[in-house]
Design an enzyme around this catalytic site. Sequence first.
Site, mmCIF file in Angstrom:
data_model
loop_
_atom_site.group_PDB
_atom_site.id
_atom_site.type_symbol
_atom_site.label_atom_id
_atom_site.label_comp_id
_atom_site.label_asym_id
_atom_site.label_seq_id
_atom_site.Cartn_x
_atom_site.Cartn_y
_atom_site.Cartn_z
ATOM 1 N N LYS A 151 0.850 -1.198 0.000
ATOM 2 C CA LYS A 151 0.000 0.000 0.000
ATOM 3 C C LYS A 151 0.884 1.246 0.000
ATOM 4 O O LYS A 151 2.089 1.162 0.238
ATOM 5 C CB LYS A 151 -0.924 -0.023 1.220
ATOM 6 C CG LYS A 151 -0.198 0.044 2.557
ATOM 7 C CD LYS A 151 -1.162 -0.208 3.709
ATOM 8 C CE LYS A 151 -0.422 -0.173 5.047
ATOM 9 N NZ LYS A 151 -1.305 -0.561 6.158
ATOM 10 N N TYR A 181 16.608 29.442 9.187
ATOM 11 C CA TYR A 181 15.409 30.174 9.590
ATOM 12 C C TYR A 181 15.250 30.134 11.106
ATOM 13 O O TYR A 181 15.411 29.092 11.732
ATOM 14 C CB TYR A 181 14.168 29.547 8.949
ATOM 15 C CG TYR A 181 14.044 29.832 7.475
ATOM 16 C CD1 TYR A 181 13.884 31.143 7.018
ATOM 17 C CD2 TYR A 181 14.082 28.802 6.555
ATOM 18 C CE1 TYR A 181 13.763 31.407 5.664
ATOM 19 C CE2 TYR A 181 13.960 29.060 5.194
ATOM 20 C CZ TYR A 181 13.799 30.364 4.754
ATOM 21 O OH TYR A 181 13.679 30.625 3.422
HETATM 22 C C1 LIG Z 1 -0.569 -1.672 6.720
HETATM 23 C C2 LIG Z 1 -1.146 -2.940 7.192
HETATM 24 C C3 LIG Z 1 -0.313 -4.017 7.512
HETATM 25 C C4 LIG Z 1 1.186 -3.922 7.520
HETATM 26 O O1 LIG Z 1 1.604 -3.334 8.739
HETATM 27 P P1 LIG Z 1 3.146 -3.166 9.108
HETATM 28 O O2 LIG Z 1 3.132 -2.628 10.486
HETATM 29 O O3 LIG Z 1 3.700 -2.190 8.121
HETATM 30 O O4 LIG Z 1 3.763 -4.503 8.978
HETATM 31 C C5 LIG Z 1 -0.917 -5.201 7.857
HETATM 32 N N1 LIG Z 1 -2.267 -5.316 7.904
HETATM 33 C C6 LIG Z 1 -3.078 -4.294 7.619
HETATM 34 C C7 LIG Z 1 -4.551 -4.482 7.706
HETATM 35 C C8 LIG Z 1 -2.556 -3.084 7.261
HETATM 36 O O5 LIG Z 1 -3.370 -2.059 6.979
#
Ligand SMILES: *Cc1c(COP(=O)(O)O)cnc(C)c1O
Length: 371
Positions: free
Chosen positions: A39, A268
């Site tokens: 994702k 800054y």
């Molecule tokens: C993003 C996600 C994961 C992966 O989580 P990590 O902490 O990056 O391993 C697993 N399951 C779901 C439902 C997620 O949304």
Amino acid sequence: MPRPIEAGVDLAALRHNYLLARRHAARGGHAAKAWAVVKANAYGHGLLRAAAALGDVADGFALLDIDEAVRLRQAGIRQPILLLEGFFTAADLAACSEHQLSVVIHCLDQLQMLRQARLSRRLPIYLKLNSGMNRLGLVARQLPAAREHLTVLLGDGDGDGGLTLMTHFAEADADGGEACIRWQLERFARMLDGWPQAASLPVSLANSAAILRYPSTARDWVRPGIMLYGGSPFASEDAESLGLRPVMTLRSRILAVQDIAAGERVGYGGTFVATRPTRVGIVACGYADGYPRHAPGGTPIVVDGRRTQTLGRVSMDMLACDLTDLPAAGVGSPVVLWGEGMPADAVATAAGTISYELFCALARRVPVRAV
Ligand SMILES: *Cc1c(COP(=O)(O)O)cnc(C)c1O
């Protein structure tokens, strides 16, 4: 000459981390398969790049966006693809069906939409139960209605891989998170009490943190995300000691040097005040490249292969670092913002965030090169 900033993505490291996730999951005694969670553009690493690197090893790919899932199919990915939030409207279902996407079902509305759609082909369903995270998922009182929908949708075929049970842990990454995991697992089991067939359904529970620390939760499918990219899910344990290799290395160069006297200020707001004569290196990287603006002065950074620290505030296109003790460094010296030799987790901790956010925030203007 383009600006010297670039993000390298180490595809061999990505594969190494994926295979490590699966090996860890196997410690739990189940022959767990692993969804490569890609994702958010593969946590900023590039969806198609990551998928190509894992194409011949990954058991499946999990993401959120239907268009991204379709792009994976068009790129030739044949493995299962799981939509972690399922579909959003009934109009999404045609694409889900055409491209054979597996869908998370987290609410009754989705089941209603599925029933009304009368698809010619069944979509594999991941039924998400809310076991305590209180974000997505069905609660106990909704299960009878869900089962009624499922009976219609799946007939008596729910034992053939068409239905998987799923939940998500809220505190697997926390020290002392074990109590919360136990509590969520108990609630998950209790929710399934009046559903005898559930015992034979495949189950998916574990994210990276659970895979690494609680391998017994690795059931039929695990869902590693951050660990694939070489980030540690734990504040108290670094990625290297977990056997993870960094995948993204954000590199740039020194583009100017300022020699300043004690009492001079930098950047800054003048938040850094020199207490001695100081050589200040200006790095071609700023918050518009995805470097966190909240990283305070003192955040670790590597110049010419040696660790030093940032000075003052991060600008849009530049940041300053201390070269006083690196006399050989100067204009053109290579800089590693994070990645090889400079754990992203250390930068993230200094900036009050997690490596997930650094990776995802890598800006579009930064060229990415796979190595
Ligand atoms: C993003 C996600 C994961 C992966 O989580 P990590 O902490 O990056 O391993 C697993 N399951 C779901 C439902 C997620 O949304």
